[in-house]
Design a protein around this motif. Structure first.
Motif, PDB file in Angstrom:
ATOM      1  N   UNK A   1       3.350  52.273  52.111  1.00  0.00           N
ATOM      2  CA  UNK A   1       4.459  51.542  51.478  1.00  0.00           C
ATOM      3  C   UNK A   1       5.760  52.356  51.573  1.00  0.00           C
ATOM      4  N   UNK A   2       5.672  53.650  51.276  1.00  0.00           N
ATOM      5  CA  UNK A   2       6.871  54.484  51.289  1.00  0.00           C
ATOM      6  C   UNK A   2       7.503  54.493  52.686  1.00  0.00           C
ATOM      7  N   UNK A   3       6.662  54.708  53.704  1.00  0.00           N
ATOM      8  CA  UNK A   3       7.192  54.769  55.061  1.00  0.00           C
ATOM      9  C   UNK A   3       7.721  53.406  55.525  1.00  0.00           C
ATOM     10  N   UNK A   4       7.201  52.335  54.930  1.00  0.00           N
ATOM     11  CA  UNK A   4       7.673  50.993  55.287  1.00  0.00           C
ATOM     12  C   UNK A   4       8.905  50.595  54.471  1.00  0.00           C
ATOM     13  N   UNK A   5       9.428  51.509  53.649  1.00  0.00           N
ATOM     14  CA  UNK A   5      10.626  51.243  52.870  1.00  0.00           C
ATOM     15  C   UNK A   5      10.362  50.545  51.556  1.00  0.00           C
ATOM     16  N   UNK A   6       9.134  50.545  51.088  1.00  0.00           N
ATOM     17  CA  UNK A   6       8.784  49.853  49.834  1.00  0.00           C
ATOM     18  C   UNK A   6       8.446  50.909  48.771  1.00  0.00           C
ATOM     19  N   UNK A   7       9.468  51.682  48.376  1.00  0.00           N
ATOM     20  CA  UNK A   7       9.253  52.852  47.535  1.00  0.00           C
ATOM     21  C   UNK A   7       8.694  52.524  46.150  1.00  0.00           C
ATOM     22  N   UNK A   8       9.166  51.434  45.542  1.00  0.00           N
ATOM     23  CA  UNK A   8       8.687  51.082  44.204  1.00  0.00           C
ATOM     24  C   UNK A   8       7.180  50.810  44.231  1.00  0.00           C
ATOM     25  N   UNK A   9       6.756  50.037  45.239  1.00  0.00           N
ATOM     26  CA  UNK A   9       5.327  49.740  45.365  1.00  0.00           C
ATOM     27  C   UNK A   9       4.537  51.009  45.685  1.00  0.00           C
ATOM     28  N   UNK A  10       5.169  51.925  46.447  1.00  0.00           N
ATOM     29  CA  UNK A  10       4.493  53.181  46.764  1.00  0.00           C
ATOM     30  C   UNK A  10       4.188  53.959  45.488  1.00  0.00           C
ATOM     31  N   UNK A  11       5.163  54.054  44.605  1.00  0.00           N
ATOM     32  CA  UNK A  11       4.944  54.802  43.362  1.00  0.00           C
ATOM     33  C   UNK A  11       3.864  54.144  42.504  1.00  0.00           C
ATOM     34  N   UNK A  12       3.830  52.813  42.518  1.00  0.00           N
ATOM     35  CA  UNK A  12       2.788  52.107  41.755  1.00  0.00           C
ATOM     36  C   UNK A  12       1.400  52.486  42.271  1.00  0.00           C
ATOM     37  N   UNK A  13       1.237  52.525  43.605  1.00  0.00           N
ATOM     38  CA  UNK A  13      -0.059  52.870  44.173  1.00  0.00           C
ATOM     39  C   UNK A  13      -0.407  54.327  43.909  1.00  0.00           C
ATOM     40  N   UNK A  14       0.568  55.218  44.007  1.00  0.00           N
ATOM     41  CA  UNK A  14       0.285  56.623  43.736  1.00  0.00           C
ATOM     42  C   UNK A  14      -0.134  56.828  42.274  1.00  0.00           C
ATOM     43  N   UNK A  15       0.540  56.123  41.375  1.00  0.00           N
ATOM     44  CA  UNK A  15       0.169  56.246  39.956  1.00  0.00           C
ATOM     45  C   UNK A  15      -1.265  55.759  39.725  1.00  0.00           C
ATOM     46  N   UNK A  16      -1.605  54.664  40.409  1.00  0.00           N
ATOM     47  CA  UNK A  16      -2.974  54.159  40.282  1.00  0.00           C
ATOM     48  C   UNK A  16      -3.974  55.165  40.851  1.00  0.00           C
ATOM     49  N   UNK A  17      -3.660  55.723  42.012  1.00  0.00           N
ATOM     50  CA  UNK A  17      -4.545  56.713  42.632  1.00  0.00           C
ATOM     51  C   UNK A  17      -4.716  57.932  41.731  1.00  0.00           C
ATOM     52  N   UNK A  18      -3.619  58.331  41.088  1.00  0.00           N
ATOM     53  CA  UNK A  18      -3.673  59.485  40.195  1.00  0.00           C
ATOM     54  C   UNK A  18      -4.623  59.232  39.022  1.00  0.00           C
ATOM     55  N   UNK A  19      -4.614  58.013  38.513  1.00  0.00           N
ATOM     56  CA  UNK A  19      -5.521  57.665  37.411  1.00  0.00           C
ATOM     57  C   UNK A  19      -6.977  57.643  37.864  1.00  0.00           C
ATOM     58  N   UNK A  20      -7.202  57.280  39.120  1.00  0.00           N
ATOM     59  CA  UNK A  20      -8.565  57.099  39.610  1.00  0.00           C
ATOM     60  C   UNK A  20      -9.230  58.396  40.060  1.00  0.00           C
ATOM     61  N   UNK A  21      -8.437  59.351  40.545  1.00  0.00           N
ATOM     62  CA  UNK A  21      -9.032  60.526  41.186  1.00  0.00           C
ATOM     63  C   UNK A  21      -9.457  61.594  40.194  1.00  0.00           C
ATOM     64  N   UNK A  22     -10.510  62.315  40.566  1.00  0.00           N
ATOM     65  CA  UNK A  22     -10.919  63.511  39.837  1.00  0.00           C
ATOM     66  C   UNK A  22     -10.763  64.741  40.721  1.00  0.00           C
ATOM     67  N   UNK A  23     -10.214  64.533  41.925  1.00  0.00           N
ATOM     68  CA  UNK A  23     -10.009  65.609  42.889  1.00  0.00           C
ATOM     69  C   UNK A  23      -8.706  66.342  42.553  1.00  0.00           C
ATOM     70  N   UNK A  24      -8.800  67.618  42.232  1.00  0.00           N
ATOM     71  CA  UNK A  24      -7.614  68.371  41.800  1.00  0.00           C
ATOM     72  C   UNK A  24      -6.583  68.484  42.911  1.00  0.00           C
ATOM     73  N   UNK A  25      -7.056  68.684  44.155  1.00  0.00           N
ATOM     74  CA  UNK A  25      -6.112  68.822  45.272  1.00  0.00           C
ATOM     75  C   UNK A  25      -5.344  67.525  45.491  1.00  0.00           C
ATOM     76  N   UNK A  26      -6.050  66.394  45.456  1.00  0.00           N
ATOM     77  CA  UNK A  26      -5.386  65.106  45.631  1.00  0.00           C
ATOM     78  C   UNK A  26      -4.443  64.824  44.469  1.00  0.00           C
ATOM     79  N   UNK A  27      -4.853  65.181  43.268  1.00  0.00           N
ATOM     80  CA  UNK A  27      -3.984  64.987  42.091  1.00  0.00           C
ATOM     81  C   UNK A  27      -2.666  65.737  42.251  1.00  0.00           C
ATOM     82  N   UNK A  28      -2.745  66.953  42.762  1.00  0.00           N
ATOM     83  CA  UNK A  28      -1.531  67.746  42.941  1.00  0.00           C
ATOM     84  C   UNK A  28      -0.644  67.147  44.031  1.00  0.00           C
ATOM     85  N   UNK A  29      -1.255  66.671  45.129  1.00  0.00           N
ATOM     86  CA  UNK A  29      -0.468  66.030  46.186  1.00  0.00           C
ATOM     87  C   UNK A  29       0.266  64.798  45.640  1.00  0.00           C
TER      88      UNK A  29
END
Length: 604
Positions: A554-582
């Motif tokens: 989404x970010x690379x396609x110019x859809x930054x707001x939607x990108x942040x929504x997906x990242x926030x969702x991913x952050x809630x779902x992950x238990x991987x510390x490295x991915x959380x930091x990224x």
């Protein structure tokens, strides 16, 4: 409907049984009264027992209350154990509650049923002897009493009880077989075979009839007839259980070549490969000979077959457990029944009990390596990784030639991030695997994963490419190698072709579609990447990595707001510390224009 099922060799347990699909549910003549429970003990109404009266007339209130309190506490504890499927604890507790009120039919029913389910035959026998003649529990009680007579060698009494019992559902198969073995115990061949002849009238029982007839004639010393019967069985594409019994017979008769040919019918790369290898090894060991079948062996075999068939039918009630527990009472040293008990306990969520059943298998049994392999998986599932690894280490030492066991142990080591030990185990397994074996490709694939996770990509790529030559249509392998290339931004055209093939094989796999989207992202085709990754998220909405990938696209396609929504969702779902930091950094800074995406762990 064919009521005799040839159980699939895909399952080791299923292959160990002659499948007799009982028609208990479909049989309109089958009453609620049968050795299987007519109802779940959990269905008993609590208020039947919650307000007990005094145990004897004229008891004083204080005395009555003192009698009620322990009984109520045991009843409640027993019910709690039953809800946890802890049959071994529930049986004695409910039985003690029944002892305080022996006229309560609900408690009596549950005490009998739970005692059998928990493998407490002495407790079941105590209750069975107290069942009144007009109780709906008479069939199960009489079956318990009959088995007590049978195992004590009181064959006339056992046969009398069998003759008096109505034969419905599973008993249409069990009654003739158990009667035949009573006659074997009395040394009466003609009567034993006549009893088995009743199976001719039971739908789909021809294979069962043949095997039991062979065992009976073997037990009575008629080797000419037994050989003829076993030859017919071996020549008719038999299941594993029948092959094992026939091979044991041939070995006792000194016909080692016939025994070997029988065992060699088992697929060399199939699910029963471990048992096949162990059986072949034992044929060369003249010091190991299985004794001639006796009545207890024959009866236990029949009870086990019923339990295995009910299990293969995914029976949701307690009936399979009852039959396998009765089989183990008749023959406690019955490895196949112990494995089946473990499978049933695992289905009920009793992982510790399942592991206990597996580790109790005799070290000298030809299926001990199989039981160890299952125990590893169950301990791991129960979150007891240290125990799983300890069992695996000991098992590999005890069975160094068992390739399947070694591969299972290597997989466990890899999954627990012991990569160097896993690679060494894969090396040992690959040294033993035939170049033409189907298992070679899988072993190379899994060793490649271990190398990749150990950050030894050149070795990983070599193994994965070699595995691909042997398994060109393995969607998991295609996905793993293609994703690994995409993660490095190399071989993107070939990776895309491989993933398109994988999607043809499994069209609705979110992980594979995610990989295709990631290849498109790495190639700079962001709009197409978004389409694929949206599809992947629709298929696997709770996968953190897929949601993170979609955010990047989404970010690379110019859809930054939607990108942040997906990242926030991913952050809630992950238990991987490295991915959380990224993700944290991306939520703060976004993606820089010239910054390549971070490397990610490939899909396992």
């Amino acid at each position: 409907m064919n009521f005799l099922m040839r159980l699939s060799r895909v399952s080791v347990l299923a292959g160990l049984a002659i499948g007799i699909a009982t028609a208990a549910q479909a049989d309109p003549q089958t009453p609620a009264k049968s050795p299987a429970p007519a109802k779940s003990a959990a269905a008993a109404k609590p208020d039947t027992h919650a307000k007990p009266g005094p145990s004897k007339p004229g008891a004083k209130p204080a005395e009555a209350a003192a009698q009620v309190k322990p009984r109520l506490s045991e009843y409640l504890a027993g019910r709690a154990a039953q809800l946890e499927r802890d049959w071994r604890s529930a049986g004695p507790l409910i039985r003690r509650a029944w002892e305080a009120d022996p006229e309560d039919p609900g408690l009596r029913h549950d005490a009998l049923l739970l005692s059998v389910a928990g493998g407490d035959f002495a407790g079941a026998l105590q209750v069975a002897r107290a069942i009144p003649a007009d109780s709906s529990d008479v069939p199960l009680a009489n079956f318990v009493l009959m088995l007590d007579d049978f195992t004590a060698g009181r064959f006339v009494q056992a046969e009398t009880r069998l003759a008096a019992a109505p034969a419905h559902g599973p008993d249409r198969y069990l009654a003739p077989i158990l009667t035949a073995w009573c006659e074997v115990g009395r040394g009466r061949k003609a009567e034993a075979l006549a009893a088995l002849a009743q199976l001719d009238n039971a739908a789909g029982a021809s294979e069962l009839h043949a095997l039991q007839s062979a065992m009976v004639t073997d037990a009575l010393g008629d080797h000419a007839e037994a050989t003829e019967l076993y030859d017919r069985i071996v020549g008719s594409n038999p299941p594993l259980h029948a092959i094992a019994i026939a091979a044991q017979y041939y070995k006792r008769q000194g016909a080692t070549d016939k025994a070997r040919k029988a065992v060699e019918q088992i697929e060399v790369d199939g699910a029963s490969a471990s048992v096949r290898a162990e059986m072949l090894a034992r044929l060369a060991d003249k010091g190991r000979t299985v004794p001639v079948p006796d009545p207890r062996v024959g009866a236990a075999d029949a009870l086990f077959s019923i339990a295995a068939t009910l299990t293969s039918q995914k029976q949701a009630d307690v009936a399979p457990l009852l039959y396998v527990q009765l089989a183990l009472h008749v023959r406690p040293d019955f490895p196949s029944a112990q494995l089946l008990l473990a499978e049933i306990q695992q289905r009920w969520g009793r992982l510790d009990d399942a592991a206990a059943a597996l580790t109790a298998v005799d070290d000298k049994s030809e299926i001990r390596a199989t039981s160890d392999r299952m125990a590893m998986a169950i301990y791991d599932k129960a979150g007891q990784s240290d125990k799983a690894l300890k069992v695996g280490q000991a098992a590999v030492k005890a069975h160094p030639l068992d390739v399947d066991l070694l591969l299972s142990y290597a997989d466990l080591l890899r999954e627990k991030s012991h990569f160097s030990e896993a690679i060494a185990a894969y090396d040992a397994a690959l040294a033993k695997i035939s170049p033409t074996s189907n298992r070679k490709g899988l072993a190379l694939y899994h060793r490649g994963i271990a190398y990749q996770q150990a950050k030894q990509w050149p070795h990983a790529e070599t193994d994965l490419l070699a595995a691909l030559q042997l398994r060109p249509d393995d969607p998991g392998l295609l996905n793993y190698l293609a994703f690994s290339w995409a993660d490095q931004g190399v071989n993107l055209d070939r990776a895309r072709t491989m993933l398109e093939r994988a999607i043809q094989l499994v069209p609705d796999d979110g992980a594979i579609i995610d990989s295709l989207g990631w290849v498109m992202y790495r190639a700079g085709d962001f709009d197409q990447a978004v389409k694929q990754l949206e599809h992947a998220v629709a298929l696997d909405a709770n996968d953190a990595t897929i949601n993170d990938h979609l955010g990047d696209a989404y970010w690379r396609a110019g859809r930054q707001l939607e990108a942040r929504t997906q990242w926030e969702k991913a952050s809630r779902l992950t238990e991987d510390k490295a991915l959380s930091e990224q993700i944290r950094v991306k939520l703060r800074d976004g993606l820089a224009q010239d910054t390549p995406p971070p490397s990610r762990a490939a899909v396992n």
